[in-house]
Design a protein around this motif. Structure first.
Motif, PDB file in Angstrom:
ATOM      1  N   PRO A  79       0.804  -1.232   0.000  1.00 43.92           N
ATOM      2  CA  PRO A  79       0.000   0.000   0.000  1.00 43.92           C
ATOM      3  C   PRO A  79       0.834   1.279   0.000  1.00 43.92           C
ATOM      4  O   PRO A  79       0.286   2.363  -0.132  1.00 43.92           O
ATOM      5  CB  PRO A  79      -0.824  -0.117   1.282  1.00 43.92           C
ATOM      6  N   ASP A  80       2.148   1.162   0.154  1.00 47.84           N
ATOM      7  CA  ASP A  80       2.993   2.357   0.129  1.00 47.84           C
ATOM      8  C   ASP A  80       3.571   2.616  -1.262  1.00 47.84           C
ATOM      9  O   ASP A  80       4.309   3.571  -1.459  1.00 47.84           O
ATOM     10  CB  ASP A  80       4.131   2.235   1.142  1.00 47.84           C
ATOM     11  N   ARG A  81       3.207   1.773  -2.218  1.00 47.69           N
ATOM     12  CA  ARG A  81       3.696   1.934  -3.583  1.00 47.69           C
ATOM     13  C   ARG A  81       2.537   2.221  -4.527  1.00 47.69           C
ATOM     14  O   ARG A  81       1.397   1.855  -4.273  1.00 47.69           O
ATOM     15  CB  ARG A  81       4.409   0.659  -4.036  1.00 47.69           C
ATOM     16  N   SER A  82       2.863   2.830  -5.651  1.00 43.53           N
ATOM     17  CA  SER A  82       1.837   3.209  -6.622  1.00 43.53           C
ATOM     18  C   SER A  82       1.285   1.997  -7.371  1.00 43.53           C
ATOM     19  O   SER A  82       2.034   1.100  -7.759  1.00 43.53           O
ATOM     20  CB  SER A  82       2.435   4.196  -7.631  1.00 43.53           C
ATOM     21  N   ALA A  83      -0.008   2.003  -7.580  1.00 43.47           N
ATOM     22  CA  ALA A  83      -0.667   0.941  -8.342  1.00 43.47           C
ATOM     23  C   ALA A  83      -0.405   1.150  -9.825  1.00 43.47           C
ATOM     24  O   ALA A  83      -0.382   2.273 -10.309  1.00 43.47           O
ATOM     25  CB  ALA A  83      -2.160   0.960  -8.080  1.00 43.47           C
ATOM     26  N   SER A  84      -0.216   0.044 -10.537  1.00 47.21           N
ATOM     27  CA  SER A  84      -0.044   0.142 -11.988  1.00 47.21           C
ATOM     28  C   SER A  84      -1.313  -0.265 -12.721  1.00 47.21           C
ATOM     29  O   SER A  84      -1.465   0.022 -13.897  1.00 47.21           O
ATOM     30  CB  SER A  84       1.129  -0.739 -12.437  1.00 47.21           C
ATOM     31  N   THR A  85      -2.210  -0.921 -11.997  1.00 44.63           N
ATOM     32  CA  THR A  85      -3.447  -1.434 -12.589  1.00 44.63           C
ATOM     33  C   THR A  85      -4.582  -1.271 -11.592  1.00 44.63           C
ATOM     34  O   THR A  85      -4.379  -1.471 -10.400  1.00 44.63           O
ATOM     35  CB  THR A  85      -3.290  -2.945 -12.919  1.00 44.63           C
ATOM     36  N   LEU A  86      -5.760  -0.941 -12.073  1.00 45.04           N
ATOM     37  CA  LEU A  86      -6.946  -0.923 -11.226  1.00 45.04           C
ATOM     38  C   LEU A  86      -7.528  -2.325 -11.220  1.00 45.04           C
ATOM     39  O   LEU A  86      -7.975  -2.825 -12.249  1.00 45.04           O
ATOM     40  CB  LEU A  86      -7.976   0.080 -11.753  1.00 45.04           C
ATOM     41  N   GLU A 138      -5.189   5.514   0.017  1.00 45.25           N
ATOM     42  CA  GLU A 138      -5.213   4.670  -1.180  1.00 45.25           C
ATOM     43  C   GLU A 138      -6.301   5.122  -2.142  1.00 45.25           C
ATOM     44  O   GLU A 138      -6.086   5.175  -3.353  1.00 45.25           O
ATOM     45  CB  GLU A 138      -5.443   3.208  -0.800  1.00 45.25           C
ATOM     46  N   GLU A 139      -7.468   5.437  -1.604  1.00 48.20           N
ATOM     47  CA  GLU A 139      -8.583   5.850  -2.454  1.00 48.20           C
ATOM     48  C   GLU A 139      -8.282   7.160  -3.182  1.00 48.20           C
ATOM     49  O   GLU A 139      -8.584   7.292  -4.362  1.00 48.20           O
ATOM     50  CB  GLU A 139      -9.868   5.949  -1.638  1.00 48.20           C
ATOM     51  N   ARG A 140      -7.685   8.124  -2.482  1.00 46.06           N
ATOM     52  CA  ARG A 140      -7.304   9.380  -3.148  1.00 46.06           C
ATOM     53  C   ARG A 140      -6.292   9.114  -4.256  1.00 46.06           C
ATOM     54  O   ARG A 140      -6.372   9.683  -5.346  1.00 46.06           O
ATOM     55  CB  ARG A 140      -6.731  10.368  -2.134  1.00 46.06           C
ATOM     56  N   HIS A 141      -5.345   8.235  -3.989  1.00 47.31           N
ATOM     57  CA  HIS A 141      -4.319   7.882  -4.962  1.00 47.31           C
ATOM     58  C   HIS A 141      -4.944   7.221  -6.199  1.00 47.31           C
ATOM     59  O   HIS A 141      -4.646   7.602  -7.333  1.00 47.31           O
ATOM     60  CB  HIS A 141      -3.302   6.937  -4.304  1.00 47.31           C
ATOM     61  N   LEU A 145      -5.119   8.444 -10.108  1.00 55.11           N
ATOM     62  CA  LEU A 145      -4.547   7.655 -11.203  1.00 55.11           C
ATOM     63  C   LEU A 145      -5.580   7.229 -12.238  1.00 55.11           C
ATOM     64  O   LEU A 145      -5.312   7.259 -13.438  1.00 55.11           O
ATOM     65  CB  LEU A 145      -3.858   6.393 -10.656  1.00 55.11           C
ATOM     66  N   PHE A 146      -6.740   6.806 -11.773  1.00 52.12           N
ATOM     67  CA  PHE A 146      -7.700   6.160 -12.668  1.00 52.12           C
ATOM     68  C   PHE A 146      -8.996   6.939 -12.870  1.00 52.12           C
ATOM     69  O   PHE A 146      -9.855   6.518 -13.655  1.00 52.12           O
ATOM     70  CB  PHE A 146      -7.995   4.742 -12.176  1.00 52.12           C
ATOM     71  N   GLY A 147      -9.164   8.044 -12.173  1.00 52.01           N
ATOM     72  CA  GLY A 147     -10.277   8.963 -12.386  1.00 52.01           C
ATOM     73  C   GLY A 147     -11.656   8.326 -12.454  1.00 52.01           C
ATOM     74  O   GLY A 147     -12.088   7.625 -11.545  1.00 52.01           O
ATOM     75  N   ALA A 148     -12.344   8.587 -13.573  1.00 54.88           N
ATOM     76  CA  ALA A 148     -13.728   8.144 -13.759  1.00 54.88           C
ATOM     77  C   ALA A 148     -13.863   6.624 -13.676  1.00 54.88           C
ATOM     78  O   ALA A 148     -14.872   6.115 -13.181  1.00 54.88           O
ATOM     79  CB  ALA A 148     -14.272   8.655 -15.088  1.00 54.88           C
ATOM     80  N   GLU A 149     -12.852   5.914 -14.140  1.00 52.82           N
ATOM     81  CA  GLU A 149     -12.890   4.443 -14.077  1.00 52.82           C
ATOM     82  C   GLU A 149     -12.956   3.986 -12.612  1.00 52.82           C
ATOM     83  O   GLU A 149     -13.707   3.080 -12.254  1.00 52.82           O
ATOM     84  CB  GLU A 149     -11.658   3.858 -14.775  1.00 52.82           C
ATOM     85  N   TYR A 150     -12.180   4.629 -11.755  1.00 60.12           N
ATOM     86  CA  TYR A 150     -12.191   4.287 -10.339  1.00 60.12           C
ATOM     87  C   TYR A 150     -13.510   4.704  -9.691  1.00 60.12           C
ATOM     88  O   TYR A 150     -14.069   3.969  -8.874  1.00 60.12           O
ATOM     89  CB  TYR A 150     -11.006   4.926  -9.608  1.00 60.12           C
ATOM     90  N   GLN A 151     -14.026   5.870 -10.051  1.00 57.10           N
ATOM     91  CA  GLN A 151     -15.308   6.314  -9.507  1.00 57.10           C
ATOM     92  C   GLN A 151     -16.416   5.320  -9.860  1.00 57.10           C
ATOM     93  O   GLN A 151     -17.251   4.984  -9.009  1.00 57.10           O
ATOM     94  CB  GLN A 151     -15.664   7.701 -10.033  1.00 57.10           C
ATOM     95  N   ALA A 152     -16.436   4.851 -11.099  1.00 56.97           N
ATOM     96  CA  ALA A 152     -17.445   3.877 -11.519  1.00 56.97           C
ATOM     97  C   ALA A 152     -17.287   2.575 -10.737  1.00 56.97           C
ATOM     98  O   ALA A 152     -18.274   1.967 -10.309  1.00 56.97           O
ATOM     99  CB  ALA A 152     -17.331   3.618 -13.024  1.00 56.97           C
ATOM    100  N   TYR A 153     -16.055   2.156 -10.535  1.00 55.86           N
ATOM    101  CA  TYR A 153     -15.782   0.948  -9.757  1.00 55.86           C
ATOM    102  C   TYR A 153     -16.301   1.119  -8.323  1.00 55.86           C
ATOM    103  O   TYR A 153     -16.941   0.213  -7.778  1.00 55.86           O
ATOM    104  CB  TYR A 153     -14.278   0.656  -9.773  1.00 55.86           C
ATOM    105  N   CYS A 154     -16.058   2.277  -7.717  1.00 61.64           N
ATOM    106  CA  CYS A 154     -16.522   2.532  -6.350  1.00 61.64           C
ATOM    107  C   CYS A 154     -18.046   2.505  -6.256  1.00 61.64           C
ATOM    108  O   CYS A 154     -18.592   2.093  -5.232  1.00 61.64           O
ATOM    109  CB  CYS A 154     -15.995   3.867  -5.849  1.00 61.64           C
ATOM    110  N   ARG A 155     -18.724   2.927  -7.297  1.00 63.56           N
ATOM    111  CA  ARG A 155     -20.188   2.879  -7.300  1.00 63.56           C
ATOM    112  C   ARG A 155     -20.691   1.434  -7.383  1.00 63.56           C
ATOM    113  O   ARG A 155     -21.765   1.116  -6.880  1.00 63.56           O
ATOM    114  CB  ARG A 155     -20.758   3.712  -8.437  1.00 63.56           C
ATOM    115  N   ARG A 156     -19.936   0.562  -8.033  1.00 65.17           N
ATOM    116  CA  ARG A 156     -20.345  -0.840  -8.208  1.00 65.17           C
ATOM    117  C   ARG A 156     -19.981  -1.731  -7.029  1.00 65.17           C
ATOM    118  O   ARG A 156     -20.669  -2.711  -6.744  1.00 65.17           O
ATOM    119  CB  ARG A 156     -19.665  -1.449  -9.448  1.00 65.17           C
TER     120      ARG A 156
END
Length: 161
Positions: A79-86, A138-141, A145-156
């Motif tokens: 969790p202290d490193r950047s994600a490369s994939t959602l 992590e969520e802010r990060h 990184l993934f913007g709208a794609e991450y927001q849609a994932y959070c809604r699901r």
């Protein structure tokens, strides 16, 4: 003024290693248990042991599934490193935080296996620390990184389950 793009290498800024947070909570709980014992059930009752065993096994299965998902996606589990994939497959279809859920199940399972209420009670402050000092970062990060794609994932998908 344009907003700056997040630095992919910077990571989410997590400073508390989650396994150590859970371990510290468990340790403090067992210390309190030694000082002022509190049990779930009377000595010799099998239910706490059965429940603890099931929770620990569920924890192991979920952790293994999550680790395999990380490995297959070639992204870091740290969790202290950047994600490369959602990650949205595997256990991430059901919970956004399968490894924290796994650690929570293990923590509770160990408390039940020991028939010790204090360690179970210590799970509450542990979860608050994880939620507000690890997951929030992590969520802010991931949002950066993934913007709208991450927001849609959070809604699901819910955070825990």
């Amino acid at each position: 003024m344009a907003s700056a793009m997040p630095d992919r290498d910077a990571g989410p800024g997590v400073r508390l290693p989650p396994p150590l947070v859970f371990l510290a909570g468990l340790g403090l709980g067992f210390l309190l248990q030694r000082i002022a014992p509190l049990a779930f059930a009377a000595q010799g009752q099998p239910l706490p042991r059965w429940l603890g065993g099931l929770l620990a096994l569920g924890s192991a299965a979920l952790a293994l599934w999550a680790f395999r998902t990380f490995h297959r996606a070639h992204t870091t589990v740290r969790p202290d490193r950047s994600a490369s994939t959602l990650l949205t497959g595997g256990p991430f279809r059901f919970t956004r935080n399968p490894l924290y859920l796994s650690l929570s199940l293990l923590h509770a399972g160990l408390a039940f296996l020991a028939n010790a209420l204090w360690p179970a009670l210590m799970l509450v402050p542990v979860l608050l620390l994880i939620r507000y000092h690890v997951i929030a970062r992590e969520e802010r990060h991931l949002l950066g990184l993934f913007g709208a794609e991450y927001q849609a994932y959070c809604r699901r998908v819910r955070r825990w389950f």
